[in-house]
Design a protein around this motif. Structure first.
Motif, mmCIF file in Angstrom:
data_model
loop_
_atom_site.group_PDB
_atom_site.id
_atom_site.type_symbol
_atom_site.label_atom_id
_atom_site.label_comp_id
_atom_site.label_asym_id
_atom_site.label_seq_id
_atom_site.Cartn_x
_atom_site.Cartn_y
_atom_site.Cartn_z
ATOM 1 N N SER A 105 4.228 -11.535 38.270
ATOM 2 C CA SER A 105 3.918 -12.930 38.590
ATOM 3 C C SER A 105 3.562 -12.997 40.062
ATOM 4 O O SER A 105 4.100 -12.239 40.873
ATOM 5 N N LEU A 106 2.678 -13.918 40.398
ATOM 6 C CA LEU A 106 2.300 -14.049 41.801
ATOM 7 C C LEU A 106 3.536 -14.371 42.633
ATOM 8 O O LEU A 106 4.272 -15.315 42.310
ATOM 9 N N PRO A 107 3.775 -13.600 43.675
ATOM 10 C CA PRO A 107 4.923 -13.885 44.537
ATOM 11 C C PRO A 107 4.833 -15.283 45.141
ATOM 12 O O PRO A 107 3.750 -15.750 45.505
ATOM 13 N N LYS A 143 2.668 -2.873 52.582
ATOM 14 C CA LYS A 143 3.982 -2.447 53.102
ATOM 15 C C LYS A 143 5.114 -3.003 52.263
ATOM 16 O O LYS A 143 6.178 -2.403 52.178
ATOM 17 N N GLU A 144 4.878 -4.178 51.665
ATOM 18 C CA GLU A 144 5.885 -4.801 50.799
ATOM 19 C C GLU A 144 5.803 -4.273 49.367
ATOM 20 O O GLU A 144 6.537 -4.727 48.490
ATOM 21 N N GLY A 145 4.879 -3.353 49.118
ATOM 22 C CA GLY A 145 4.759 -2.752 47.790
ATOM 23 C C GLY A 145 3.799 -3.459 46.857
ATOM 24 O O GLY A 145 3.723 -3.128 45.678
ATOM 25 N N TYR A 146 3.040 -4.435 47.379
ATOM 26 C CA TYR A 146 2.088 -5.172 46.555
ATOM 27 C C TYR A 146 0.691 -4.567 46.676
ATOM 28 O O TYR A 146 0.278 -4.147 47.745
ATOM 29 N N GLU A 147 -0.037 -4.581 45.582
ATOM 30 C CA GLU A 147 -1.447 -4.196 45.569
ATOM 31 C C GLU A 147 -2.234 -5.366 44.988
ATOM 32 O O GLU A 147 -1.896 -5.876 43.921
ATOM 33 N N VAL A 148 -3.252 -5.802 45.701
ATOM 34 C CA VAL A 148 -4.149 -6.851 45.204
ATOM 35 C C VAL A 148 -5.246 -6.135 44.423
ATOM 36 O O VAL A 148 -5.996 -5.346 44.976
ATOM 37 N N VAL A 149 -5.314 -6.417 43.131
ATOM 38 C CA VAL A 149 -6.217 -5.693 42.237
ATOM 39 C C VAL A 149 -7.355 -6.608 41.782
ATOM 40 O O VAL A 149 -7.127 -7.763 41.400
ATOM 41 N N CYS A 204 -5.196 -9.896 40.420
ATOM 42 C CA CYS A 204 -3.781 -9.965 40.099
ATOM 43 C C CYS A 204 -3.041 -9.133 41.146
ATOM 44 O O CYS A 204 -3.656 -8.468 41.981
ATOM 45 N N ILE A 205 -1.726 -9.186 41.079
ATOM 46 C CA ILE A 205 -0.881 -8.417 41.989
ATOM 47 C C ILE A 205 -0.110 -7.379 41.171
ATOM 48 O O ILE A 205 0.461 -7.708 40.127
ATOM 49 N N LEU A 206 -0.120 -6.150 41.659
ATOM 50 C CA LEU A 206 0.678 -5.077 41.069
ATOM 51 C C LEU A 206 1.824 -4.728 42.006
ATOM 52 O O LEU A 206 1.673 -4.776 43.230
ATOM 53 N N LYS A 207 2.946 -4.391 41.422
ATOM 54 C CA LYS A 207 4.063 -3.805 42.162
ATOM 55 C C LYS A 207 4.618 -2.710 41.278
ATOM 56 O O LYS A 207 4.856 -2.931 40.090
ATOM 57 N N ASN A 208 4.762 -1.535 41.838
ATOM 58 C CA ASN A 208 5.190 -0.365 41.070
ATOM 59 C C ASN A 208 4.275 -0.143 39.866
ATOM 60 O O ASN A 208 4.737 0.140 38.765
#
Length: 130
Positions: A117-119, A49-55, A108-112
């Motif tokens: 960097s890790l939030p 919901k916050e736009g993050y994807e755990v890859v 890692c974390i993806l956004k857009n």
């Protein structure tokens, strides 16, 4: 930081010999990791919901002894590494008090659609449980 996830082996997860098919261990790791994140207040649904994807970047499993239908399985997941962009977990799979498998995943974390960097929120919650 450690978290233990408990589940039972289902019949459909086994092969013709009644042994858990190797591909299911990676599902078990994902279930355990998801429950760990949920316990930290970071369920995948909220992160998305916050736009993050755990890859998932990497996954491995060392099979020690087979899991069998209807055994109660304990999957211990622990944070093993964290840097600016990635974090890793180690897994210990046991049943009847005996080690059955060891696993490792790196994420890692993806956004857009870009690695970020890790939030701070994620780092702080992972570190707080160490």
């Amino acid at each position: 930081m450690r978290h233990t996830y408990v589940r039972r082996v289902h019949f459909y997860e086994t092969d013709a010999q009644g042994i858990v098919h190797h591909s299911n261990y990676f599902r078990y790791f994902e279930e355990a990791r998801g429950e760990l994140l949920r316990s930290l207040g970071l369920p995948y649904s909220a992160l998305r919901k916050e736009g993050y994807e755990v890859v998932l970047l990497e996954a491995s499993c060392e099979f020690k002894k087979p899991l069998l239908y209807d055994e109660e399985v304990h999957i211990e997941v622990s944070l093993s590494h964290m840097d600016k962009f990635t974090f890793s977990f180690d897994y210990k799979v046991s049943a009847e008090g005996k080690l059955r498998a060891l696993g490792h995943t790196r994420h890692c974390i993806l956004k857009n659609s870009k690695i970020i960097s890790l939030p701070v929120k994620i780092k702080e919650r992972l570190i707080r449980r160490e």
